[in-house]
Design a protein around this motif. Sequence first.
Motif, PDB file in Angstrom:
ATOM      1  N   VAL A   1     -32.976  33.174  10.495  1.00  0.00           N
ATOM      2  CA  VAL A   1     -31.904  32.546  11.271  1.00  0.00           C
ATOM      3  C   VAL A   1     -30.711  32.327  10.329  1.00  0.00           C
ATOM      4  O   VAL A   1     -30.906  31.876   9.191  1.00  0.00           O
ATOM      5  CB  VAL A   1     -32.409  31.213  11.875  1.00  0.00           C
ATOM      6  CG1 VAL A   1     -31.300  30.453  12.572  1.00  0.00           C
ATOM      7  CG2 VAL A   1     -33.579  31.477  12.824  1.00  0.00           C
ATOM      8  N   PRO A   2     -29.485  32.644  10.774  1.00  0.00           N
ATOM      9  CA  PRO A   2     -28.312  32.535   9.885  1.00  0.00           C
ATOM     10  C   PRO A   2     -28.194  31.204   9.142  1.00  0.00           C
ATOM     11  O   PRO A   2     -27.902  31.192   7.945  1.00  0.00           O
ATOM     12  CB  PRO A   2     -27.133  32.759  10.827  1.00  0.00           C
ATOM     13  CG  PRO A   2     -27.692  33.631  11.910  1.00  0.00           C
ATOM     14  CD  PRO A   2     -29.116  33.165  12.094  1.00  0.00           C
ATOM     15  N   GLY A   3     -28.431  30.086   9.806  1.00  0.00           N
ATOM     16  CA  GLY A   3     -28.311  28.779   9.147  1.00  0.00           C
ATOM     17  C   GLY A   3     -29.313  28.592   8.020  1.00  0.00           C
ATOM     18  O   GLY A   3     -29.036  27.917   7.029  1.00  0.00           O
ATOM     19  N   GLY A   4     -30.483  29.177   8.154  1.00  0.00           N
ATOM     20  CA  GLY A   4     -31.481  29.122   7.089  1.00  0.00           C
ATOM     21  C   GLY A   4     -31.050  29.939   5.885  1.00  0.00           C
ATOM     22  O   GLY A   4     -31.298  29.560   4.738  1.00  0.00           O
ATOM     23  N   ARG A   5     -30.368  31.063   6.141  1.00  0.00           N
ATOM     24  CA  ARG A   5     -29.820  31.873   5.047  1.00  0.00           C
ATOM     25  C   ARG A   5     -28.727  31.082   4.330  1.00  0.00           C
ATOM     26  O   ARG A   5     -28.681  31.052   3.100  1.00  0.00           O
ATOM     27  CB  ARG A   5     -29.232  33.183   5.578  1.00  0.00           C
ATOM     28  CG  ARG A   5     -30.259  34.250   5.720  1.00  0.00           C
ATOM     29  CD  ARG A   5     -29.596  35.622   5.941  1.00  0.00           C
ATOM     30  NE  ARG A   5     -30.441  36.327   6.882  1.00  0.00           N
ATOM     31  CZ  ARG A   5     -30.102  36.658   8.110  1.00  0.00           C
ATOM     32  NH1 ARG A   5     -28.909  36.399   8.573  1.00  0.00           N
ATOM     33  NH2 ARG A   5     -30.953  37.271   8.891  1.00  0.00           N
ATOM     34  N   ASP A   6     -27.836  30.456   5.127  1.00  0.00           N
ATOM     35  CA  ASP A   6     -26.747  29.671   4.545  1.00  0.00           C
ATOM     36  C   ASP A   6     -27.279  28.545   3.665  1.00  0.00           C
ATOM     37  O   ASP A   6     -26.692  28.215   2.639  1.00  0.00           O
ATOM     38  CB  ASP A   6     -25.851  29.079   5.640  1.00  0.00           C
ATOM     39  CG  ASP A   6     -25.117  30.148   6.447  1.00  0.00           C
ATOM     40  OD1 ASP A   6     -25.053  31.316   5.991  1.00  0.00           O
ATOM     41  OD2 ASP A   6     -24.632  29.818   7.548  1.00  0.00           O
ATOM     42  N   ALA A   7     -28.404  27.953   4.073  1.00  0.00           N
ATOM     43  CA  ALA A   7     -29.018  26.856   3.317  1.00  0.00           C
ATOM     44  C   ALA A   7     -29.911  27.370   2.182  1.00  0.00           C
ATOM     45  O   ALA A   7     -30.557  26.583   1.496  1.00  0.00           O
ATOM     46  CB  ALA A   7     -29.833  25.965   4.259  1.00  0.00           C
ATOM     47  N   LYS A   8     -29.958  28.691   2.004  1.00  0.00           N
ATOM     48  CA  LYS A   8     -30.740  29.348   0.952  1.00  0.00           C
ATOM     49  C   LYS A   8     -32.227  28.968   1.018  1.00  0.00           C
ATOM     50  O   LYS A   8     -32.875  28.733  -0.001  1.00  0.00           O
ATOM     51  CB  LYS A   8     -30.145  29.049  -0.419  1.00  0.00           C
ATOM     52  CG  LYS A   8     -28.704  29.554  -0.517  1.00  0.00           C
ATOM     53  CD  LYS A   8     -28.177  29.530  -1.905  1.00  0.00           C
ATOM     54  CE  LYS A   8     -26.762  30.008  -2.088  1.00  0.00           C
ATOM     55  NZ  LYS A   8     -26.011  30.557  -1.043  1.00  0.00           N
ATOM     56  N   LEU A   9     -32.760  28.932   2.246  1.00  0.00           N
ATOM     57  CA  LEU A   9     -34.175  28.577   2.454  1.00  0.00           C
ATOM     58  C   LEU A   9     -35.102  29.784   2.407  1.00  0.00           C
ATOM     59  O   LEU A   9     -36.307  29.625   2.277  1.00  0.00           O
ATOM     60  CB  LEU A   9     -34.342  27.865   3.807  1.00  0.00           C
ATOM     61  CG  LEU A   9     -33.641  26.518   3.927  1.00  0.00           C
ATOM     62  CD1 LEU A   9     -33.779  25.973   5.345  1.00  0.00           C
ATOM     63  CD2 LEU A   9     -34.207  25.526   2.917  1.00  0.00           C
ATOM     64  N   TYR A  10     -34.554  30.977   2.519  1.00  0.00           N
ATOM     65  CA  TYR A  10     -35.383  32.180   2.563  1.00  0.00           C
ATOM     66  C   TYR A  10     -35.513  32.792   1.177  1.00  0.00           C
ATOM     67  O   TYR A  10     -34.942  33.833   0.878  1.00  0.00           O
ATOM     68  CB  TYR A  10     -34.802  33.189   3.561  1.00  0.00           C
ATOM     69  CG  TYR A  10     -34.719  32.664   4.971  1.00  0.00           C
ATOM     70  CD1 TYR A  10     -35.868  32.265   5.649  1.00  0.00           C
ATOM     71  CD2 TYR A  10     -33.499  32.566   5.626  1.00  0.00           C
ATOM     72  CE1 TYR A  10     -35.795  31.786   6.944  1.00  0.00           C
ATOM     73  CE2 TYR A  10     -33.423  32.089   6.931  1.00  0.00           C
ATOM     74  CZ  TYR A  10     -34.572  31.701   7.577  1.00  0.00           C
ATOM     75  OH  TYR A  10     -34.494  31.233   8.865  1.00  0.00           O
ATOM     76  N   THR A  11     -36.241  32.096   0.319  1.00  0.00           N
ATOM     77  CA  THR A  11     -36.427  32.558  -1.052  1.00  0.00           C
ATOM     78  C   THR A  11     -37.913  32.684  -1.344  1.00  0.00           C
ATOM     79  O   THR A  11     -38.754  32.253  -0.557  1.00  0.00           O
ATOM     80  CB  THR A  11     -35.799  31.560  -2.052  1.00  0.00           C
ATOM     81  OG1 THR A  11     -36.449  30.301  -1.899  1.00  0.00           O
ATOM     82  CG2 THR A  11     -34.303  31.405  -1.825  1.00  0.00           C
ATOM     83  N   GLY A  12     -38.211  33.260  -2.487  1.00  0.00           N
ATOM     84  CA  GLY A  12     -39.588  33.359  -2.943  1.00  0.00           C
ATOM     85  C   GLY A  12     -40.108  34.779  -2.896  1.00  0.00           C
ATOM     86  O   GLY A  12     -39.636  35.606  -2.119  1.00  0.00           O
TER      87      GLY A  12
END
Length: 162
Positions: free
Chosen positions: A65-76
Amino acid sequence: MNIQTLTLEEAQNINVWQYEEPYELYSFTGASETLEELLDGTYYGVRNEHDELIGYFCFGDNAQVPGGRDAKLYTGECVVDIGLGMKPDLTGKGLGISFFQAGLQFAKEQFGPEKIRLSVAAFNERAIHLYMKAGFQKKASFMSRGREFLLMEYDAAGCEKQ
């Protein structure tokens, strides 16, 4: 259940699915850009024992979801993002757990992740209950396009480090 890369016919079918309130945010508009995305190789159709299309899964960036990308949550590392949708007239009928578990098994076999991650609208208590029942845990909340979403994770115990 049979899970395979989406065909053009399946993608055209999914691209016009409409969900009732309050789930209309998951509806499709029939846009040609969406059809292109559905056919980019990250989406998989799910067929039941009668060979009827009952839903889809997607993996990777298209499940984010774009907002999750903006919050840099999709890492690892060793993490795969999963997105999904059931045919609108099949939702809310108790079919979700077997459908979802089939997708989790597929993700484990195809990608061998350590964790499987998903994003869900915070109001969607029906889906959140299903995901928690399947073993997902809430990790973070974030805003995207004026709505609150939850990031949830599942320990898939894959991705053995060499």
